[in-house]
Design a protein around this motif. Sequence first.
Motif, mmCIF file in Angstrom:
data_model
loop_
_atom_site.group_PDB
_atom_site.id
_atom_site.type_symbol
_atom_site.label_atom_id
_atom_site.label_comp_id
_atom_site.label_asym_id
_atom_site.label_seq_id
_atom_site.Cartn_x
_atom_site.Cartn_y
_atom_site.Cartn_z
ATOM 1 N N PRO A 252 -85.118 -29.908 17.909
ATOM 2 C CA PRO A 252 -86.382 -29.500 18.542
ATOM 3 C C PRO A 252 -87.571 -30.278 18.015
ATOM 4 O O PRO A 252 -87.679 -30.524 16.814
ATOM 5 C CB PRO A 252 -86.491 -28.020 18.152
ATOM 6 C CG PRO A 252 -85.672 -27.872 16.918
ATOM 7 C CD PRO A 252 -84.565 -28.887 17.010
ATOM 8 N N THR A 253 -88.438 -30.678 18.926
ATOM 9 C CA THR A 253 -89.738 -31.225 18.548
ATOM 10 C C THR A 253 -90.771 -30.141 18.807
ATOM 11 O O THR A 253 -90.836 -29.589 19.909
ATOM 12 C CB THR A 253 -90.086 -32.458 19.407
ATOM 13 O OG1 THR A 253 -89.151 -33.488 19.106
ATOM 14 C CG2 THR A 253 -91.492 -32.965 19.123
ATOM 15 N N VAL A 254 -91.551 -29.824 17.778
ATOM 16 C CA VAL A 254 -92.621 -28.845 17.962
ATOM 17 C C VAL A 254 -93.919 -29.627 18.121
ATOM 18 O O VAL A 254 -94.368 -30.312 17.194
ATOM 19 C CB VAL A 254 -92.689 -27.873 16.772
ATOM 20 C CG1 VAL A 254 -93.795 -26.845 17.001
ATOM 21 C CG2 VAL A 254 -91.343 -27.172 16.578
ATOM 22 N N GLY A 255 -94.486 -29.558 19.318
ATOM 23 C CA GLY A 255 -95.724 -30.294 19.602
ATOM 24 C C GLY A 255 -96.910 -29.692 18.853
ATOM 25 O O GLY A 255 -96.818 -28.585 18.309
ATOM 26 N N HIS A 256 -98.024 -30.394 18.847
ATOM 27 C CA HIS A 256 -99.218 -29.948 18.124
ATOM 28 C C HIS A 256 -99.632 -28.532 18.522
ATOM 29 O O HIS A 256 -100.176 -27.783 17.731
ATOM 30 C CB HIS A 256 -100.372 -30.924 18.376
ATOM 31 C CG HIS A 256 -100.848 -30.889 19.802
ATOM 32 N ND1 HIS A 256 -101.947 -30.152 20.192
ATOM 33 C CD2 HIS A 256 -100.347 -31.445 20.918
ATOM 34 C CE1 HIS A 256 -102.094 -30.286 21.492
ATOM 35 N NE2 HIS A 256 -101.136 -31.069 21.963
ATOM 36 N N ASP A 257 -99.332 -28.146 19.778
ATOM 37 C CA ASP A 257 -99.766 -26.838 20.285
ATOM 38 C C ASP A 257 -98.697 -25.760 20.146
ATOM 39 O O ASP A 257 -98.882 -24.637 20.613
ATOM 40 C CB ASP A 257 -100.170 -26.965 21.763
ATOM 41 C CG ASP A 257 -99.021 -27.474 22.626
ATOM 42 O OD1 ASP A 257 -97.954 -27.820 22.063
ATOM 43 O OD2 ASP A 257 -99.178 -27.526 23.859
ATOM 44 N N GLY A 258 -97.563 -26.089 19.515
ATOM 45 C CA GLY A 258 -96.509 -25.100 19.319
ATOM 46 C C GLY A 258 -95.418 -25.143 20.377
ATOM 47 O O GLY A 258 -94.420 -24.424 20.270
ATOM 48 N N SER A 259 -95.576 -25.983 21.417
ATOM 49 C CA SER A 259 -94.533 -26.049 22.440
ATOM 50 C C SER A 259 -93.292 -26.732 21.864
ATOM 51 O O SER A 259 -93.392 -27.618 21.019
ATOM 52 C CB SER A 259 -95.039 -26.794 23.680
ATOM 53 O OG SER A 259 -95.460 -28.075 23.311
ATOM 54 N N VAL A 260 -92.132 -26.276 22.338
ATOM 55 C CA VAL A 260 -90.860 -26.772 21.798
ATOM 56 C C VAL A 260 -90.121 -27.561 22.875
ATOM 57 O O VAL A 260 -89.828 -27.034 23.958
ATOM 58 C CB VAL A 260 -89.975 -25.595 21.326
ATOM 59 C CG1 VAL A 260 -88.613 -26.105 20.848
ATOM 60 C CG2 VAL A 260 -90.675 -24.822 20.219
ATOM 61 N N ILE A 261 -89.847 -28.823 22.557
ATOM 62 C CA ILE A 261 -89.075 -29.679 23.465
ATOM 63 C C ILE A 261 -87.772 -30.005 22.748
ATOM 64 O O ILE A 261 -87.809 -30.529 21.630
ATOM 65 C CB ILE A 261 -89.800 -31.021 23.727
ATOM 66 C CG1 ILE A 261 -91.257 -30.808 24.077
ATOM 67 C CG2 ILE A 261 -89.060 -31.864 24.743
ATOM 68 C CD1 ILE A 261 -91.584 -30.618 25.492
ATOM 69 N N VAL A 262 -86.644 -29.701 23.358
ATOM 70 C CA VAL A 262 -85.382 -30.014 22.686
ATOM 71 C C VAL A 262 -84.914 -31.420 23.046
ATOM 72 O O VAL A 262 -85.370 -32.013 24.029
ATOM 73 C CB VAL A 262 -84.274 -28.981 23.034
ATOM 74 C CG1 VAL A 262 -84.627 -27.618 22.463
ATOM 75 C CG2 VAL A 262 -84.028 -28.911 24.523
ATOM 76 N N LEU A 263 -84.085 -31.979 22.213
ATOM 77 C CA LEU A 263 -83.309 -33.203 22.430
ATOM 78 C C LEU A 263 -84.094 -34.517 22.387
ATOM 79 O O LEU A 263 -83.548 -35.536 21.994
ATOM 80 C CB LEU A 263 -82.553 -33.150 23.773
ATOM 81 C CG LEU A 263 -81.490 -32.059 23.878
ATOM 82 C CD1 LEU A 263 -81.088 -31.824 25.329
ATOM 83 C CD2 LEU A 263 -80.263 -32.429 23.055
ATOM 84 N N SER A 264 -85.341 -34.544 22.802
ATOM 85 C CA SER A 264 -86.053 -35.812 22.909
ATOM 86 C C SER A 264 -87.533 -35.654 22.619
ATOM 87 O O SER A 264 -88.288 -35.193 23.487
ATOM 88 C CB SER A 264 -85.912 -36.390 24.327
ATOM 89 O OG SER A 264 -84.693 -37.041 24.496
ATOM 90 N N PRO A 265 -88.010 -36.087 21.435
ATOM 91 C CA PRO A 265 -89.446 -36.024 21.145
ATOM 92 C C PRO A 265 -90.279 -36.782 22.180
ATOM 93 O O PRO A 265 -91.435 -36.447 22.431
ATOM 94 C CB PRO A 265 -89.570 -36.729 19.780
ATOM 95 C CG PRO A 265 -88.200 -36.851 19.232
ATOM 96 C CD PRO A 265 -87.225 -36.676 20.353
ATOM 97 N N GLU A 266 -89.648 -37.781 22.816
ATOM 98 C CA GLU A 266 -90.394 -38.655 23.737
ATOM 99 C C GLU A 266 -90.867 -37.923 24.987
ATOM 100 O O GLU A 266 -91.726 -38.404 25.719
ATOM 101 C CB GLU A 266 -89.519 -39.856 24.152
ATOM 102 C CG GLU A 266 -89.082 -40.735 22.997
ATOM 103 C CD GLU A 266 -87.801 -40.230 22.312
ATOM 104 O OE1 GLU A 266 -87.291 -39.161 22.721
ATOM 105 O OE2 GLU A 266 -87.337 -40.892 21.370
ATOM 106 N N LEU A 267 -90.292 -36.728 25.270
ATOM 107 C CA LEU A 267 -90.715 -35.980 26.463
ATOM 108 C C LEU A 267 -91.985 -35.170 26.207
ATOM 109 O O LEU A 267 -92.634 -34.708 27.151
ATOM 110 C CB LEU A 267 -89.590 -35.025 26.909
ATOM 111 C CG LEU A 267 -88.313 -35.686 27.433
ATOM 112 C CD1 LEU A 267 -87.210 -34.645 27.599
ATOM 113 C CD2 LEU A 267 -88.577 -36.382 28.768
ATOM 114 N N ALA A 268 -92.342 -34.985 24.930
ATOM 115 C CA ALA A 268 -93.508 -34.148 24.600
ATOM 116 C C ALA A 268 -94.779 -34.770 25.174
ATOM 117 O O ALA A 268 -95.021 -35.968 25.051
ATOM 118 C CB ALA A 268 -93.630 -34.004 23.081
ATOM 119 N N GLY A 269 -95.573 -33.930 25.833
ATOM 120 C CA GLY A 269 -96.846 -34.401 26.384
ATOM 121 C C GLY A 269 -96.746 -34.852 27.838
ATOM 122 O O GLY A 269 -97.748 -35.186 28.459
#
Length: 367
Positions: A252-269
């Motif tokens: 999991p990537t936890v974005g600056h705002d607390g949103s959680v994106i699994v598998l790929s940090p590159e999808l955040a934002g």
Amino acid sequence: MRGLAAVPSYVVMQPTTLCNLDCAYCYLPFRAADRRMPVPVAEAVAASVNPWAAAGRFSVVWHGGEPLAAGREHLAALIAPFGPEVEHHVQTNATLIDDAWCAFFVEHGVRVSVSVDGPRERNGDRVTRGGGPAYDRILRGVAALRRHGLPFSALAVVGRPEPGLATELYDYFLDLGCDVLGVNIEETEGVNLRDNSHDAPLVTAFWAELVEAWRREPRIHLREVEWSLRYAGAVLDGSADDLLPRRLDPIPTVGHDGSVIVLSPELAGFTDVRYGDFASGNVLATPLAEILAHADRTPWVGEFLAGVEACRSSCPYFGFCGGGHAANRYFELGRFDGTQTAHCRNSKIHLLEGVLEHARDHQSPAA
Ligand code: SF4
């Protein structure tokens, strides 16, 4: 290997979206904006991570933007909620590292990985916000790490594989003093739309040459090569089926705002009309452990898992690769259930072929 594991082996945290550099191949959409992670986000993540770390080895990777652009005081406040068993890592461009940051790394037990693409002339894509070369500033940061005796890893991006480059890079990193090296062929993802298709023989030869350079002086843990050799060894002794985990690590990537994106940090934002913002939840509303327990219900994740099954039934490299790389599928194919991408040709298929080519070229005549 089927589905996602409920407990990851590490969590990626985005303390700020800001980066003080503006590298030509960067995938990050908001790297010019300083959107900082509030401390309650770190506290919420720590509430799930601390029990995982007490039960076994667990890492938090502070990734940006440029994580050091968040400042020492703020990064210390974000680290504070995590228990002593949690291992901390930063992936940094090194340009901000000085004596004070080195003292910070020692105090908080933070392991450093530096992004640098090799000698000066190979760092043309790594530039400041004003477009100037960042190389001297990167080296100043590395010099500070060495002055303080801090071990560090390095991560190099290769834009154009060509003969001689792998040897040049390996010799450079031996001199630089890193103890672990990762080599990534540039990827087309996020806001980086550059074409990264290369001639297969060139890429295969690049990896074969890198194995050759490493075998001459294997002082650095060379991530891609050691992992390929482990797979090749497992195929030979019949244990390759045991190498892939039973379930995919959700990372999991936890974005600056607390949103959680699994598998790929590159999808955040990013957002998409079909997939929304790709988030499986937000730690400010739902515990991370609970988000991950249901992450495979996120619509795009279901499509991605169908893609993994398509890889399993169609790709001879599946046992080596496991069919991961959600962001590469999305940014290259526009969907998650496709299979082969330029990324998997560059960094999986030709990597394994390069390692095997090296082995063939060096087998003893009697074999
Ligand atoms: S190499 Fe590509 S096509 Fe093959 S399993 Fe991996 S992701 Fe799928």
